[in-house]
Design an enzyme around this catalytic site. Sequence first.
Site, PDB file in Angstrom:
ATOM      1  N   LYS A  97      -4.308  -9.653   4.574  1.00  0.00           N
ATOM      2  CA  LYS A  97      -2.862  -9.788   4.788  1.00  0.00           C
ATOM      3  C   LYS A  97      -2.326  -8.718   5.729  1.00  0.00           C
ATOM      4  CE  LYS A  97      -2.442  -9.192   0.393  1.00  0.00           C
ATOM      5  NZ  LYS A  97      -2.032  -9.037  -1.006  1.00  0.00           N
ATOM      6  N   GLY A 140       6.804  -7.357  -4.778  1.00  0.00           N
ATOM      7  CA  GLY A 140       6.096  -8.501  -5.354  1.00  0.00           C
ATOM      8  C   GLY A 140       5.572  -9.536  -4.366  1.00  0.00           C
ATOM      9  N   THR A 141       5.639  -9.252  -3.058  1.00  0.00           N
ATOM     10  CA  THR A 141       5.151 -10.260  -2.094  1.00  0.00           C
ATOM     11  C   THR A 141       3.669 -10.582  -2.315  1.00  0.00           C
ATOM     12  OG1 THR A 141       4.869  -8.462  -0.517  1.00  0.00           O
ATOM     13  CG2 THR A 141       6.769  -9.888  -0.178  1.00  0.00           C
ATOM     14  N   GLY A 142       2.864  -9.524  -2.552  1.00  0.00           N
ATOM     15  CA  GLY A 142       1.414  -9.719  -2.710  1.00  0.00           C
ATOM     16  C   GLY A 142       1.082 -10.557  -3.944  1.00  0.00           C
ATOM     17  N   CYS A 143       1.707 -10.215  -5.081  1.00  0.00           N
ATOM     18  CA  CYS A 143       1.468 -10.971  -6.332  1.00  0.00           C
ATOM     19  C   CYS A 143       1.919 -12.410  -6.142  1.00  0.00           C
ATOM     20  CB  CYS A 143       2.275 -10.385  -7.491  1.00  0.00           C
ATOM     21  SG  CYS A 143       2.001  -8.646  -7.753  1.00  0.00           S
ATOM     22  N   THR A 169      10.973  -6.608  -0.540  1.00  0.00           N
ATOM     23  CA  THR A 169       9.651  -7.249  -0.498  1.00  0.00           C
ATOM     24  C   THR A 169       8.829  -6.910  -1.747  1.00  0.00           C
ATOM     25  OG1 THR A 169       8.817  -5.353   0.746  1.00  0.00           O
ATOM     26  CG2 THR A 169       9.504  -7.279   2.040  1.00  0.00           C
TER      27      THR A 169
HETATM   28  N1  LIG Z   1       8.550  -8.317   6.100  1.00  0.00           N
HETATM   29  C1  LIG Z   1       7.775  -9.401   5.999  1.00  0.00           C
HETATM   30  N2  LIG Z   1       8.086 -10.522   6.670  1.00  0.00           N
HETATM   31  C2  LIG Z   1       7.316 -11.632   6.564  1.00  0.00           C
HETATM   32  N3  LIG Z   1       6.203 -11.700   5.812  1.00  0.00           N
HETATM   33  C3  LIG Z   1       5.839 -10.605   5.118  1.00  0.00           C
HETATM   34  C4  LIG Z   1       6.598  -9.387   5.176  1.00  0.00           C
HETATM   35  N4  LIG Z   1       5.989  -8.465   4.372  1.00  0.00           N
HETATM   36  C5  LIG Z   1       4.920  -9.080   3.840  1.00  0.00           C
HETATM   37  N5  LIG Z   1       4.820 -10.343   4.303  1.00  0.00           N
HETATM   38  C6  LIG Z   1       3.802 -11.329   3.915  1.00  0.00           C
HETATM   39  O1  LIG Z   1       3.711 -11.255   2.498  1.00  0.00           O
HETATM   40  C7  LIG Z   1       2.359 -11.412   2.054  1.00  0.00           C
HETATM   41  C8  LIG Z   1       1.932 -10.171   1.269  1.00  0.00           C
HETATM   42  O2  LIG Z   1       1.511  -9.219   2.192  1.00  0.00           O
HETATM   43  P1  LIG Z   1       1.388  -7.659   1.976  1.00  0.00           P
HETATM   44  O3  LIG Z   1       0.504  -7.164   3.070  1.00  0.00           O
HETATM   45  O4  LIG Z   1       2.767  -7.069   1.854  1.00  0.00           O
HETATM   46  O5  LIG Z   1       0.659  -7.618   0.566  1.00  0.00           O
HETATM   47  P2  LIG Z   1       0.576  -6.439  -0.493  1.00  0.00           P
HETATM   48  O6  LIG Z   1       0.607  -5.117   0.195  1.00  0.00           O
HETATM   49  O7  LIG Z   1      -0.594  -6.734  -1.333  1.00  0.00           O
HETATM   50  O8  LIG Z   1       1.925  -6.628  -1.295  1.00  0.00           O
HETATM   51  P3  LIG Z   1       2.272  -5.908  -2.708  1.00  0.00           P
HETATM   52  O9  LIG Z   1       2.594  -4.508  -2.378  1.00  0.00           O
HETATM   53  O10 LIG Z   1       3.430  -6.720  -3.193  1.00  0.00           O
HETATM   54  O11 LIG Z   1       1.057  -6.022  -3.571  1.00  0.00           O
HETATM   55  C9  LIG Z   1       1.554 -11.668   3.338  1.00  0.00           C
HETATM   56  O12 LIG Z   1       1.450 -13.055   3.552  1.00  0.00           O
HETATM   57  C10 LIG Z   1       2.395 -11.003   4.419  1.00  0.00           C
HETATM   58  O13 LIG Z   1       2.156 -11.544   5.702  1.00  0.00           O
HETATM   59 MG   LIG Z   2      -0.914  -6.089  -3.292  1.00  0.00          MG
END
Ligand SMILES: Nc1ncnc2c1ncn2[C@@H]1O[C@H](COP(=O)(O)OP(=O)(O)OP(=O)(O)O)[C@@H](O)[C@H]1O
Ligand SMILES: [Mg+2]
Length: 268
Positions: free
Chosen positions: A177, A211-214, A209
């Site tokens: 990601k 919870g985006t990853g979960c 943002t």
């Molecule tokens: N500002 C943003 N705009 C559009 N898409 C985003 C944005 N931030 C994250 N994403 C998308 O959200 C998803 C999660 O990505 P991210 O790399 O943030 O995961 P993560 O670090 O594991 O998240 P978390 O910290 O919630 O566990 C991916 O599909 C990423 O492309």
């Molecule tokens: Mg994550």
Amino acid sequence: MEKIYQILSISGTDPSGGAGMQADLKTFAALGVYGASVITSLVSQNTLGIQKIFSVSEKCIISQIDSVISDLKISAIKIGMILKSSVIHIISEKLQKCFVPWIVLDPVIFAKDGSRLLNQEAENLLKNTLIPHASIITPNLLEAGLLLSRPTACNEKQMQEQGRSLLKYGCKSVLIKGGHLNTKNSPDWFISKENEIRFNTDRIFTKNTHGTGCTLSAALAALRPKCKNWETTIKLAKKWLTGAILNANQLKIGHGNGPVHHFYKVWK
Ligand SMILES: Nc1ncnc2c1ncn2[C@@H]1O[C@H](COP(=O)(O)OP(=O)(O)OP(=O)(O)O)[C@@H](O)[C@H]1O
Ligand SMILES: [Mg+2]
């Protein structure tokens, strides 16, 4: 009527409601699947960060898994935060015994604020015993680098290379990601032996943002049984997640990085 799939999340909690198990169950509900839950840890967290983590006993986790799999017909499992080596062992043993077609593993090693959640022993065990069960793993850039003992990827070419390298741990595919990439867009790369596909979205300028990853990994587990392949699944999941991030500012939850809006398509 369309079949209602039963999806299980094995994860930690977020009492503020935006990440972890709470985000997974909201995602399942929003995407029209039945959600079941096995809780691995109780996490005191909110939009400002993680305050404290309380682990759940091995006995309790085994008992929860048995209750679910002895009764429900689970079509996909999303695995999120697991902190202890013993629990990684338990989950990989259970996965060997029950046939579940799709396993989505979010290798949660870091919290949003950058703090490390998994120690070295547990990280090794994750690589050697749990990743081989996964249909797909969804590391962010920091997690991919750490799993490979390499510096964090800082461009898409490096993301692709690291995605390919992660296949050596025995998972069927990787979605690396790009949320943490320092670019105008937020590209994710799907890598399997047969395919390499780029999923790009414009980066949305919002602090909300949490919870985006979960949410993304739960959406993959919810949608995969209904879809023909990972390409269609990821396309649908990303489209829905992008809408949830775009609508996050409507919620106004907490004082830090607020959650995405899981129900933007339902609430008027
Ligand atoms: N500002 C943003 N705009 C559009 N898409 C985003 C944005 N931030 C994250 N994403 C998308 O959200 C998803 C999660 O990505 P991210 O790399 O943030 O995961 P993560 O670090 O594991 O998240 P978390 O910290 O919630 O566990 C991916 O599909 C990423 O492309
Ligand atoms: Mg994550």
